[in-house]
Write a protein that holds these residues in place. Structure first.
Motif, PDB file in Angstrom:
ATOM      1  N   UNK A   2       0.760  -1.135  -0.153  1.00 18.66           N
ATOM      2  CA  UNK A   2       0.011   0.077  -0.054  1.00 18.66           C
ATOM      3  C   UNK A   2       0.788   1.188  -0.077  1.00 18.66           C
ATOM      4  N   UNK A   3       1.821   1.339   0.837  1.00 20.09           N
ATOM      5  CA  UNK A   3       2.965   2.368   0.894  1.00 20.09           C
ATOM      6  C   UNK A   3       3.465   2.690  -0.407  1.00 20.09           C
ATOM      7  N   UNK A   4       4.115   1.826  -1.042  1.00 21.56           N
ATOM      8  CA  UNK A   4       4.840   1.812  -2.179  1.00 21.56           C
ATOM      9  C   UNK A   4       3.829   2.263  -3.460  1.00 21.56           C
ATOM     10  N   UNK A   5       2.687   1.652  -3.407  1.00 26.57           N
ATOM     11  CA  UNK A   5       1.588   1.865  -4.595  1.00 26.57           C
ATOM     12  C   UNK A   5       1.196   3.199  -4.326  1.00 26.57           C
TER      13      UNK A   5
ATOM     14  N   UNK B 203       3.078  13.166  -1.590  1.00 29.46           N
ATOM     15  CA  UNK B 203       4.152  11.951  -1.231  1.00 29.46           C
ATOM     16  C   UNK B 203       4.358  11.857   0.211  1.00 29.46           C
ATOM     17  N   UNK B 204       4.106  13.072   1.177  1.00 33.72           N
ATOM     18  CA  UNK B 204       4.331  13.057   2.487  1.00 33.72           C
ATOM     19  C   UNK B 204       3.341  12.108   3.076  1.00 33.72           C
ATOM     20  N   UNK B 205       2.225  12.007   2.747  1.00 36.87           N
ATOM     21  CA  UNK B 205       1.087  11.090   3.048  1.00 36.87           C
ATOM     22  C   UNK B 205       1.497   9.875   2.871  1.00 36.87           C
ATOM     23  N   UNK B 206       1.908   9.659   1.547  1.00 34.19           N
ATOM     24  CA  UNK B 206       2.201   8.464   0.973  1.00 34.19           C
ATOM     25  C   UNK B 206       3.272   7.723   1.843  1.00 34.19           C
ATOM     26  N   UNK B 207       4.256   8.473   2.073  1.00 35.85           N
ATOM     27  CA  UNK B 207       5.381   8.178   2.687  1.00 35.85           C
ATOM     28  C   UNK B 207       5.008   7.561   4.237  1.00 35.85           C
ATOM     29  N   UNK B 208       4.168   8.335   4.671  1.00 36.01           N
ATOM     30  CA  UNK B 208       3.696   8.072   6.127  1.00 36.01           C
ATOM     31  C   UNK B 208       3.055   6.499   6.123  1.00 36.01           C
ATOM     32  N   UNK B 209       2.281   6.312   4.946  1.00 35.44           N
ATOM     33  CA  UNK B 209       1.986   4.968   4.950  1.00 35.44           C
ATOM     34  C   UNK B 209       2.952   3.801   4.846  1.00 35.44           C
ATOM     35  N   UNK B 210       4.197   4.251   4.296  1.00 36.67           N
ATOM     36  CA  UNK B 210       5.317   3.417   3.684  1.00 36.67           C
ATOM     37  C   UNK B 210       5.848   3.074   5.381  1.00 36.67           C
TER      38      UNK B 210
ATOM     39  N   UNK C 267       4.368   3.241   7.995  1.00 39.39           N
ATOM     40  CA  UNK C 267       3.616   2.364   9.050  1.00 39.39           C
ATOM     41  C   UNK C 267       3.723   1.086   8.608  1.00 39.39           C
ATOM     42  N   UNK C 268       3.823   0.658   7.169  1.00 35.96           N
ATOM     43  CA  UNK C 268       4.289  -0.584   6.585  1.00 35.96           C
ATOM     44  C   UNK C 268       5.460  -1.202   7.394  1.00 35.96           C
ATOM     45  N   UNK C 269       6.408  -0.103   7.051  1.00 38.65           N
ATOM     46  CA  UNK C 269       7.688  -0.546   8.059  1.00 38.65           C
ATOM     47  C   UNK C 269       7.700  -0.717   9.383  1.00 38.65           C
ATOM     48  N   UNK C 270       6.920  -0.163  10.191  1.00 41.09           N
ATOM     49  CA  UNK C 270       6.657  -0.708  11.656  1.00 41.09           C
ATOM     50  C   UNK C 270       5.989  -2.317  11.520  1.00 41.09           C
ATOM     51  N   UNK C 271       5.157  -2.317  10.673  1.00 46.40           N
ATOM     52  CA  UNK C 271       4.539  -3.659  10.423  1.00 46.40           C
ATOM     53  C   UNK C 271       5.653  -4.931  10.391  1.00 46.40           C
ATOM     54  N   UNK C 272       6.868  -4.458   9.611  1.00 47.01           N
ATOM     55  CA  UNK C 272       7.654  -5.375   9.327  1.00 47.01           C
ATOM     56  C   UNK C 272       8.462  -5.457  10.563  1.00 47.01           C
ATOM     57  N   UNK C 273       8.799  -4.388  11.323  1.00 44.20           N
ATOM     58  CA  UNK C 273       9.598  -4.686  12.620  1.00 44.20           C
ATOM     59  C   UNK C 273       8.534  -5.410  13.576  1.00 44.20           C
TER      60      UNK C 273
END
Lengths: 406, 246
Positions: free
Chosen positions: A30-33, A285-292, A294-300
Motif C-alpha cells: 500500500x505504501x509503495x503503490x 508524497x508525505x502522506x504516502x510516505x507515512x503509509x510506507x 507504517x508498513x515498515x513498523x509492520x515489518x518490525x
C-alpha cells in the motif's frame, strides 16, 4: 555463511508463514503503490500546468517602456515614449538568445460589423507575433511584411471577436469590419486558444500591422512594447539580462541611471505556479510516505514476533556454529525480502492504480522513472531499517538461554 | 602421551546473582582422551549443566584451563567459539531441537550450512550419508512430526556427526525416550564409539551410564568420583533381553 543460504533460509521461513508474510507485505504494498500513484498524479498535474503555460508562450519576454521620471513625478508606463523602432532593430541585430521578435502597439476600442459591435483591443504587430504568442491562423492568412510596410488596413481576428461580430458564423474572410470607425479588411481568423490560467480571454484580440495601428489609430511613432521569445524557457532569464544590456547601451544610460524600460519574462509566474503544484506533490508524497513508514513498523513488529517465536532455533543455530552475524543476516534477509517483494508488488499495483486514475477520472498523470527507483530504494531501506533491531536482538541472544527458551 | 580431546585444569565457574556469588564449578580437573565414552553424572544443581555448557563452548569458565583438541578456549572471540562449535563439537539435546516442518535431510544439513569448508553441492551427499549411518536412509524426507522420538533423536545424532567433530556432546539424549528407545540410542552411541568417536554423555540415569566406559560424578561443583565402568554393558544385547512389546 553464503548469500544463497541466507536467501534459501529466508524464502523457506516466508513460505512456512505465507499469510503472515503477505499481511506484512500489504503495508509495504500500500505504501509503495500510493507513493507511485501520488507522484504520478503530482507530476502529471505539474506537467499539464507547464504545458498550459508553454502554450501561452512560456519563453515570452516583454519589453515595456520604462517608468521615467519627469520633474520627480513617476510617469505611467504606457505614456513613456522611450521604446522605439530603433530599439527593435538593435535588439534584432544584437540579441543572440532571442528567436522571434515583434513590436506591439495596442489600442482599445469598439469593433463594428454592421449591426454587431464588440469592445476589444487591436494589437499592432509584425507577422512574427504569431510565433511569439504561439497563435495559429485557422482560416485565411496572417498579415505579411508587405502589409506592415504599407500600413495596410488588414486584420486577423480572434474567435471571441469573430463570434461577436459575425453572429451567423459566416465566413469572415474578405469582410470589412470597422475599429474605431476605421475600416479594416479581415484576412484571417485565429484558432481558439481559450483562457489563460488567470482567466484572461486570449481570443478577444484583433491583430493588425503595427504601422497601421500607429498611423491610422494612435498617430504615434513609438512602441508600447516589444515582445520576443527566448530560444528556450531555460535561457529566458539570460535573455532578459541580454536585452537589458543591449537596451541600456543603446539608450546610453550611465551606471547610475535607472532603466528607462522594463523587461518581464513569464519565468516568475511559471516558478510560482510550479512551486504550488510542487508543494501539492510534496504533500501527497508525505502522506504516502507515512503509509510506507507504517508498513515498515509492520515489518518490525512481525520480525520481532518471529525472533521471539524462533528463539530456540536461534539457540540451535548458534550451537551448531552460527555466528552472531549469520543470525543477524538471516533475519535481516527475511525482512528485506518481505519489503522488496512488497515493493515490487506495490510498484505493479501503483502503476495499475495510476492507469485507473488516468482512465476513469481523466486526471493527467505522469509516471516518472525516478519515482519507481525511489520507492524501491525506500522500501529496501525500510526493510533494513526496521529489520535491523529485531535481527540485532536475535544475534545478541545468549545461546544457552536461547536453547532453553520455552 | 595420547592426544587429549578435552583437557581441563582447575576449572571454576561463578555466577553473580545480585549480591551473592554462586560457585557452580569449584575447580575441577579431568581429561578425555580420543576414543573415550564418558558419562557425566550428577543430580540437578551439581554443576553438570554448567560443565556441559563450558565443554560445548557455549559458555566460558571464570578461571582455569580448558583445551579442546589442544586449543585453549579462554581467549577466543565469540565468532571463533562458533567455529569451534561447528567444527569440533557435535551437539545432541534432550529435546532433539530439530527445526519443525523441515525434512530430516535439511535438518542434518543445518550443521553444514555454517561450515564454509563444505561446498554447497556436497552437503546433500554428506547429510544423506550421516542419516544412513544412523539407520534413517528411508526417512530422509520426513519432517520431525512424521518421526518418532527415537527417530528424531537419530536425526539429531546424524546432525551432530555430519561435520565429523572430535567430540560428541550429549545432553540427556535419552531423557525423553522410553527404555527400549533409550537402549536403541545407546546401542547407536556404542557403535559410534567403537568406530572411534569420542563421546561425552550427560545423564542422571545410572542405568544408562553403565553402557559407557567411564563415569565422572559431580556434586556441588566438585568431581567426587571419576572411575572407569567395570564391565560396561552392551546396549544391543540389553535390548534383546527387554520383554517383547505388546
Amino acid at each position: 555463511m553464503r548469500t544463497l543460504d541466507l536467501l534459501l533460509i529466508a524464502l523457506k521461513a516466508l513460505r512456512l508463514n505465507k499469510t503472515k508474510a503477505f499481511l506484512t507485505m500489504l503495508g509495504i504494498i500500500i505504501g509503495v503503490a500510493s507513493v507511485i500513484t501520488m507522484l504520478a498524479i503530482g507530476e502529471g498535474s505539474k506537467a499539464s500546468i507547464k504545458k498550459q503555460l508553454s502554450g501561452m508562450g512560456a519563453n515570452m519576454i516583454t519589453v515595456r517602456p520604462g517608468a521615467g521620471m519627469r520633474g520627480g513625478v513617476r510617469m505611467d508606463m504606457s505614456s513613456s515614449q522611450t521604446l522605439t523602432l530603433e530599439d527593435l532593430a538593435t535588439i534584432k541585430e544584437k540579441a543572440k538568445l532571442i528567436t522571434n521578435i515583434s513590436p506591439q502597439v495596442d489600442a482599445n476600442g469598439q469593433a463594428i460589423n454592421g449591426a454587431n459591435n464588440w469592445p476589444t483591443s487591436i494589437y499592432g504587430v509584425t507577422p512574427e507575433y504569431l510565433a511569439v504568442r504561439m497563435l495559429t491562423v485557422k482560416k485565411g492568412t496572417m498579415i505579411n511584411s508587405t502589409d506592415v510596410a504599407i500600413a495596410g488596413k488588414v486584420v486577423v481576428i480572434g474567435q471571441t471577436v469573430y463570434k461577436n461580430l459575425f453572429k451567423n458564423l459566416e465566413d469572415p474572410i474578405g469582410k470589412t469590419i470597422r475599429f474605431n470607425k476605421i475600416p479594416f479588411k479581415v484576412i484571417g481568423l485565429l484558432a481558439s486558444k481559450g483562457e489563460t490560467t488567470f482567466g484572461q480571454d486570449q481570443d478577444d484580440i484583433i491583430l493588425a500591422p503595427y504601422t497601421a495601428v500607429q498611423k491610422r489609430i494612435l498617430a504615434t511613432t513609438y512602441l508600447q512594447s516589444i515582445v520576443a521569445s527566448a530560444r528556450s524557457e531555460e535561457v529566458a532569464e539570460n535573455a532578459v539580462t541580454e536585452l537589458t544590456n543591449i537596451l541600456r547601451k543603446s539608450h546610453k544610460l550611465s551606471n547610475k541611471t535607472e532603466d528607462d524600460f522594463n523587461i518581464f519574462s513569464q519565468q516568475e509566474m511559471i516558478t510560482t505556479i510550479s512551486s504550488t503544484s510542487e508543494m501539492l506533490t510534496v504533500l501527497l508524497v508525505a502522506i504516502a510516505g507515512i503509509s510506507l513508514l507504517v508498513g515498515g513498523i509492520g515489518i518490525m513488529n512481525i520480525m520481532y514476533v518471529s525472533v521471539k517465536e524462533r528463539t530456540r532455533e536461534v539457540g540451535l543455530r548458534m550451537a551448531l556454529g552460527g555466528r552472531g552475524i549469520d543470525i543477524l543476516l538471516q533475519f535481516l534477509t527475511e525482512a528485506v525480502l518481505i519489503s522488496i517483494t512488497g515493493g515490487v508488488i506495490g510498484i505493479a499495483v501503483g502503476l495499475g492504480a495510476t492507469e485507473i486514475v488516468a482512465r476513469v477520472f481523466n486526471w493527467p498523470t505522469c509516471i516518472t522513472f525516478y519515482s519507481i527507483v525511489i520507492s524501491f530504494a525506500v522500501c529496501t531501506i525500510t526493510g533494513i531499517f526496521f529489520g535491523w533491531y529485531p535481527a540485532r536482538k536475535a544475534a545478541d541472544l545468549d545461546p544457552i538461554t536461547a536453547l532453553r527458551y520455552e | 602421551m595420547e592426544k587429549s580431546i578435552i583437557h581441563i585444569e582447575n576449572l571454576k565457574r561463578d555466577f553473580i546473582m545480585g549480591e551473592e556469588t554462586v560457585h557452580a564449578l569449584k575447580g575441577i580437573s579431568f581429561s578425555i582422551q580420543k576414543g573415550e565414552f564418558v558419562t557425566i553424572m550428577g543430580t540437578s544443581g551439581s554443576g553438570k549443566s554448567t560443565l556441559l555448557n563450558i565443554l560445548g563452548c557455549l559458555d566460558r569458565a571464570s578461571s582455569g584451563l580448558y583445551e579442546i583438541d589442544q586449543v585453549p578456549v579462554k581467549n577466543l572471540s565469540r565468532n571463533e567459539l562458533a567455529k569451534i562449535r561447528n567444527e569440533k563439537i557435535g551437539f545432541i539435546f534432550q529435546s532433539y531441537n530439530l527445526l519443525p516442518r523441515t525434512t530430516a535431510l535439511e535438518n542434518v544439513e543445518l550443521s553444514l550450512v555454517y561450515n564454509k569448508a563444505v561446498p554447497f553441492r556436497e552437503r546433500k551427499i554428506r547429510a544423506a550419508e550421516a542419516l544412513k549411518s544412523v539407520g534413517l536412509e528411508t526417512r530422509m524426507h520426513h519432517t520431525p512430526n512424521q518421526l518418532s522420538g527415537g527417530q528424531q533423536q537419530r536425526v539429531a545424532i546424524a546432525r551432530s556427526l555430519v561435520n565429523d567433530p572430535v567430540l560428541i556432546l550429549s545432553d540427556e539424549a535419552t531423557g525423553n525416550l522410553d527404555t527400549r528407545t533409550s537402549y536403541e540410542i545407546m546401542a547407536l552411541f556404542q557403535d559410534l564409539n567403537s568406530k572411534g568417536k569420542t563421546i561425552a554423555f550427560v545423564t542422571h540415569e545410572p542405568d544408562i551410564a553403565r553402557f559407557s566406559k567411564r563415569t565422572i560424578l559431580l556434586k556441588d561443583g566438585h568431581i567426587i568420583r571419576d572411575t572407569p565402568v567395570e564391565n560396561p554393558g552392551n546396549a544391543a544385547q540389553a535390548l534383546k533381553l527387554l520383554p517383547k512389546e505388546e
